[in-house]
Design an enzyme around this catalytic site. Structure first.
Site, PDB file in Angstrom:
ATOM      1  N   GLY A 152      -6.097   2.299   5.814  1.00 63.92           N
ATOM      2  CA  GLY A 152      -6.095   2.664   7.224  1.00 63.92           C
ATOM      3  C   GLY A 152      -4.717   2.769   7.827  1.00 63.92           C
TER       4      GLY A 152
ATOM      5  N   ASN B 250     -14.243   4.548   4.118  1.00 57.88           N
ATOM      6  CA  ASN B 250     -12.817   4.716   4.437  1.00 57.88           C
ATOM      7  C   ASN B 250     -12.526   5.988   5.222  1.00 57.88           C
ATOM      8  OD1 ASN B 250     -11.998   3.698   1.050  1.00 57.88           O
ATOM      9  ND2 ASN B 250     -12.345   2.411   2.820  1.00 57.88           N
ATOM     10  N   LEU B 251     -13.379   6.994   5.095  1.00 57.73           N
ATOM     11  CA  LEU B 251     -13.016   8.342   5.517  1.00 57.73           C
ATOM     12  C   LEU B 251     -12.772   8.487   7.017  1.00 57.73           C
ATOM     13  CD1 LEU B 251     -15.425  10.417   3.231  1.00 57.73           C
ATOM     14  CD2 LEU B 251     -13.082   9.660   2.775  1.00 57.73           C
TER      15      LEU B 251
ATOM     16  N   ARG C 103     -11.118   6.608   9.012  1.00 52.47           N
ATOM     17  CA  ARG C 103      -9.798   6.167   9.470  1.00 52.47           C
ATOM     18  C   ARG C 103      -8.679   6.427   8.460  1.00 52.47           C
ATOM     19  NH1 ARG C 103     -12.528   2.040   7.323  1.00 52.47           N
ATOM     20  NH2 ARG C 103     -11.461   0.472   6.088  1.00 52.47           N
TER      21      ARG C 103
ATOM     22  N   LYS D 131      -6.934   5.354  -4.733  1.00 49.95           N
ATOM     23  CA  LYS D 131      -6.258   5.749  -3.494  1.00 49.95           C
ATOM     24  C   LYS D 131      -4.808   6.147  -3.730  1.00 49.95           C
ATOM     25  CE  LYS D 131      -9.009   2.996  -0.251  1.00 49.95           C
ATOM     26  NZ  LYS D 131      -8.969   1.911   0.755  1.00 49.95           N
TER      27      LYS D 131
ATOM     28  N   ASP E   6      -2.406  -4.989   4.872  1.00 49.37           N
ATOM     29  CA  ASP E   6      -3.276  -5.708   5.801  1.00 49.37           C
ATOM     30  C   ASP E   6      -3.889  -6.945   5.155  1.00 49.37           C
ATOM     31  OD1 ASP E   6      -4.081  -5.948   8.399  1.00 49.37           O
ATOM     32  OD2 ASP E   6      -5.905  -4.765   8.184  1.00 49.37           O
TER      33      ASP E   6
ATOM     34  N   CYS F  49     -11.853  -5.548   7.961  1.00 50.43           N
ATOM     35  CA  CYS F  49     -12.429  -4.378   8.627  1.00 50.43           C
ATOM     36  C   CYS F  49     -13.913  -4.261   8.325  1.00 50.43           C
ATOM     37  CB  CYS F  49     -11.691  -3.115   8.183  1.00 50.43           C
ATOM     38  SG  CYS F  49      -9.983  -3.045   8.762  1.00 50.43           S
TER      39      CYS F  49
END
Length: 390
Positions: free
Chosen positions: A38, A67-68, A70, A83, A123, A181
């Site tokens: 993100g 995930n898409l 953000r 990723k 994060d 998240c």
């Protein structure tokens, strides 16, 4: 520098006080970005066209449909792919002259070597502490950002700077990661806002375009869209977190766990054992009986604990997994804790070990289990996600 690259950087060069000096500084710089999620997505989006010499991307995870919304570097066709590799392709697509290195593995301190700036977009408090220590040892500044729910923060740390400061000065206590998240949600646009500020810190550090947030913490409340700034200084009482006992729970690789459970990728075994891991004489592959007790009566069968959300478990579980609330209070069997990638499982396992339980983390989480083609069960409903397959 080619004409194409000069045109790519023309709007940056046109800024007051930038010009060729800033362009040259950027063209000689190498930046490490830890995390392509993100926060990493907007950071890499803006760094891709900033004229850097090299960008290194470190991220162990694979793209998930969740995930898409953000993580704007990815599309639906990328689901299931690493990723780091997907992000590298997008970055190269902006500037073919930029050297891009994709590393699909967890962060290691040696990754900072050879870079001028590190961006912590992972994060994770545990990863940030490791980055802070590695950057302090190497004398490299690093940009830090975090988002959760509707709150975000950004700062720049430089232990070798004129006024030394690092992440430990902001958070001196070695607390585990709290929240995620997946559990708490996150406003997609907040990731873009915070990530954009992080990318701007790189150009401030490398090319002097703007003043970096060194010694300052910028906080955003996205419920009211208010930005506040707090000063951070290293005081005479500043300290580094003391080492904790058993700070990092042991990990087990997916293949090793599958072997322990007596399963192969197709759910069968090659040693005469049954699907539940027991052999024809009632013993299991690790020498215990099929009721989970060893020859001396000690309970040693592995129990899988899936600490993901009901929605996550509904997409598939390792057969036999329990929800935390389904664990019997008097159960003394060893635990293997499972989450999406290992972060939540590590925090959960640490708490369990502090309470005296034998808890190990599935390395890489359910994502690593899936990448290796190991068996999963789709629960009938989210409510069943801890009991299917027992």
């Amino acid at each position: 520098m080619t004409d194409d690259r000069r045109r790519l950087m023309s709007r940056t060069a046109a800024l007051a006080g930038a010009g060729d000096r800033a362009v040259r500084a950027l063209a000689e710089a190498s930046v490490l970005v830890v995390g392509a999620g993100g926060l990493g997505a907007p950071v890499l989006t803006y760094l891709a066209g900033s004229g850097l010499r090299r960008v290194t991307i470190v991220d162990l995870d694979v793209v998930d449909t969740s995930n898409l919304a953000r993580q704007t570097l990815f599309a639906r066709a990328d689901v299931g792919r690493p990723k780091a590799e997907c992000a590298a392709e997008r970055v190269r697509g902006v500037d073919p002259e930029l050297e891009v290195v994709a590393i699909a593995e967890p962060f290691r301190p040696e990754h900072v070597t050879g870079h001028d700036v590190v961006v912590d977009a992972a994060d994770s408090v545990e990863v940030t502490r490791a980055i802070s220590d590695a950057c302090a040892a190497a004398g490299i500044p690093f940009v830090w950002g975090t988002v959760l729910g509707t709150d975000g923060q950004v700062s720049v740390f430089h232990d070798a700077g004129p006024e030394p400061i690092d992440f430990h000065d902001l958070h001196p206590d070695a607390l585990p990661d709290e929240g995620s998240c997946a559990l708490d949600g996150v406003l997609p646009a907040l990731c873009g806002a915070v990530g954009s500020v992080m990318a701007a810190q790189v150009t401030a550090l490398v090319a002097g375009i703007g003043e970096p947030l060194t010694g300052r913490v910028l906080t955003v409340d996205a419920r009211r869209w208010r930005w506040t700034e707090s000063t951070l200084r290293r005081g005479p009482g500043s300290r580094r977190p003391a080492p904790t006992v058993d700070d990092a729970p042991p990990r087990i690789a997916p293949a090793a766990l599958a072997a322990r459970l007596g399963r192969s990728a197709d759910g069968s075994t090659s040693d005469g054992s049954t699907d539940d891991g027991s052999t024809s004489d009632g013993s299991t592959n690790d020498g215990s009986t099929s009721d989970g007790r060893s020859a001396d009566g000690r309970s040693d069968a592995t129990v899988l604990v899936d600490v993901r959300t009901p929605a996550e478990r509904a997409t598939g579980i390792v057969p036999g997994s329990l929800r935390p609330e389904d664990l019997p209070a008097d159960d003394d069997r060893p635990l293997v804790v499972v989450c999406a990638s290992g972060v939540r499982a590590t925090a959960w396992a640490r708490t369990a070990r502090a309470a005296g339980r034998d808890a190990t983390v599935l390395d890489g989480g359910i994502q690593a289990w899936q990448r290796e083609g190991l068996p999963m069960t789709i629960p009938a409903s989210a409510a069943d996600a801890g009991t299917i397959g027992e």
